[in-house]
Design a protein around this motif. Structure first.
Motif, PDB file in Angstrom:
ATOM      1  N   CYS A 115     -37.608  12.742  65.728  1.00 13.36           N
ATOM      2  CA  CYS A 115     -38.322  13.971  66.057  1.00 13.36           C
ATOM      3  C   CYS A 115     -39.782  13.853  65.639  1.00 13.36           C
ATOM      4  CB  CYS A 115     -37.697  15.169  65.339  1.00 13.36           C
ATOM      5  SG  CYS A 115     -36.016  15.528  65.847  1.00 13.36           S
ATOM      6  N   LYS A 116     -40.667  14.393  66.460  1.00 16.11           N
ATOM      7  CA  LYS A 116     -42.083  14.414  66.112  1.00 16.11           C
ATOM      8  C   LYS A 116     -42.398  15.596  65.212  1.00 16.11           C
ATOM      9  CE  LYS A 116     -43.801  12.014  70.148  1.00 16.11           C
ATOM     10  NZ  LYS A 116     -44.809  11.999  71.186  1.00 16.11           N
ATOM     11  N   CYS A 117     -41.628  16.673  65.378  1.00 11.71           N
ATOM     12  CA  CYS A 117     -41.882  17.896  64.609  1.00 11.71           C
ATOM     13  C   CYS A 117     -40.899  18.010  63.447  1.00 11.71           C
ATOM     14  CB  CYS A 117     -41.751  19.127  65.502  1.00 11.71           C
ATOM     15  SG  CYS A 117     -42.997  19.201  66.792  1.00 11.71           S
ATOM     16  N   CYS A 123     -46.922  21.851  65.559  1.00 14.52           N
ATOM     17  CA  CYS A 123     -45.637  22.066  66.211  1.00 14.52           C
ATOM     18  C   CYS A 123     -45.306  23.548  66.153  1.00 14.52           C
ATOM     19  CB  CYS A 123     -44.543  21.261  65.515  1.00 14.52           C
ATOM     20  SG  CYS A 123     -44.738  19.481  65.723  1.00 14.52           S
ATOM     21  N   ASN A 180     -42.419  26.713  66.947  1.00 16.78           N
ATOM     22  CA  ASN A 180     -40.982  26.960  66.976  1.00 16.78           C
ATOM     23  C   ASN A 180     -40.561  27.255  68.414  1.00 16.78           C
ATOM     24  OD1 ASN A 180     -38.372  27.788  66.687  1.00 16.78           O
ATOM     25  ND2 ASN A 180     -38.805  29.453  65.260  1.00 16.78           N
ATOM     26  N   PRO A 181     -39.775  26.381  69.050  1.00 18.15           N
ATOM     27  CA  PRO A 181     -39.403  26.591  70.453  1.00 18.15           C
ATOM     28  C   PRO A 181     -38.484  27.793  70.663  1.00 18.15           C
ATOM     29  CG  PRO A 181     -38.265  24.690  69.562  1.00 18.15           C
ATOM     30  CD  PRO A 181     -39.212  25.155  68.508  1.00 18.15           C
ATOM     31  N   ILE A 201     -45.262  20.989  71.093  1.00 17.59           N
ATOM     32  CA  ILE A 201     -46.421  20.474  70.372  1.00 17.59           C
ATOM     33  C   ILE A 201     -47.671  21.057  71.011  1.00 17.59           C
ATOM     34  CG2 ILE A 201     -47.677  18.398  69.691  1.00 17.59           C
ATOM     35  CD1 ILE A 201     -44.963  16.920  69.946  1.00 17.59           C
ATOM     36  N   CYS A 246     -34.173  13.161  69.403  1.00 13.39           N
ATOM     37  CA  CYS A 246     -34.233  14.378  68.593  1.00 13.39           C
ATOM     38  C   CYS A 246     -33.217  15.378  69.132  1.00 13.39           C
ATOM     39  CB  CYS A 246     -35.641  14.967  68.650  1.00 13.39           C
ATOM     40  SG  CYS A 246     -35.887  16.356  67.542  1.00 13.39           S
ATOM     41  N   THR A 279     -42.477  23.501  61.715  1.00 21.92           N
ATOM     42  CA  THR A 279     -43.134  24.274  62.762  1.00 21.92           C
ATOM     43  C   THR A 279     -44.038  25.340  62.150  1.00 21.92           C
ATOM     44  OG1 THR A 279     -41.294  25.829  62.929  1.00 21.92           O
ATOM     45  CG2 THR A 279     -41.257  23.933  64.418  1.00 21.92           C
ATOM     46  N   SER A 323     -33.231  18.648  68.997  1.00 23.11           N
ATOM     47  CA  SER A 323     -33.737  19.942  69.459  1.00 23.11           C
ATOM     48  C   SER A 323     -35.000  19.764  70.295  1.00 23.11           C
ATOM     49  CB  SER A 323     -34.033  20.857  68.260  1.00 23.11           C
ATOM     50  OG  SER A 323     -35.042  20.272  67.461  1.00 23.11           O
ATOM     51  N   ASN A 324     -35.306  20.801  71.088  1.00 22.03           N
ATOM     52  CA  ASN A 324     -36.546  20.803  71.860  1.00 22.03           C
ATOM     53  C   ASN A 324     -37.724  20.879  70.899  1.00 22.03           C
ATOM     54  OD1 ASN A 324     -35.131  20.817  74.283  1.00 22.03           O
ATOM     55  ND2 ASN A 324     -35.044  23.036  74.345  1.00 22.03           N
ATOM     56  N   GLU A 325     -38.851  20.305  71.312  1.00 22.98           N
ATOM     57  CA  GLU A 325     -40.051  20.340  70.492  1.00 22.98           C
ATOM     58  C   GLU A 325     -41.208  20.858  71.329  1.00 22.98           C
ATOM     59  OE1 GLU A 325     -39.853  16.822  67.377  1.00 22.98           O
ATOM     60  OE2 GLU A 325     -39.732  16.079  69.427  1.00 22.98           O
TER      61      GLU A 325
END
Length: 110
Positions: free
Chosen positions: A46-48, A88, A90-91, A78, A72, A51, A74-76
């Motif tokens: 994950c990049k995030c 990042c 919060n989706p 950015i 990852c 958040t 979960s959705n991210e």
């Protein structure tokens, strides 16, 4: 000792003494380092990690949505701010969902 073991050890020692073994090792490492990664492989995490909650949408210059996948769970989301900082979002936050939908409805800006 077996003769074959002695022969390979002697060959390795002569390569080491001649300077060929370190050169071969260096060339192999340089070749590996310069090789392109296989297609389809990127960052596998994950990049995030964290958040940001409180950012006003007017400060956002660009948004990138990365859907969940093997990298990852979960959705991210950015966001690049107008100042150049990258954060990042919060989706799952309602305002983020609305902001993304509004951005998609407006289409790409040229």
């Amino acid at each position: 000792m077996r003769p074959s073991t002695c022969a390979s050890a002697t060959a390795g020692a002569s390569l080491l003494r001649s300077g060929l073994l370190p050169l071969l090792l260096l060339l192999t490492l340089a070749w590996i380092a310069s090789a392109d990664p296989p297609v389809g492989f990127g960052e596998l995490r994950c990049k995030c990690v964290r958040t940001t909650q409180g950012i006003h949408p007017k400060h956002i210059a660009r948004v990138e949505v990365i859907v969940a996948g093997p990298h990852c769970h979960s959705n991210e989301v950015i966001a690049t701010l107008k100042t150049g900082n990258v954060i990042c979002l919060n989706p799952k936050a309602p305002w983020v969902k609305k902001f993304i939908q509004k951005t998609l409805d407006n289409g790409p800006s040229l």
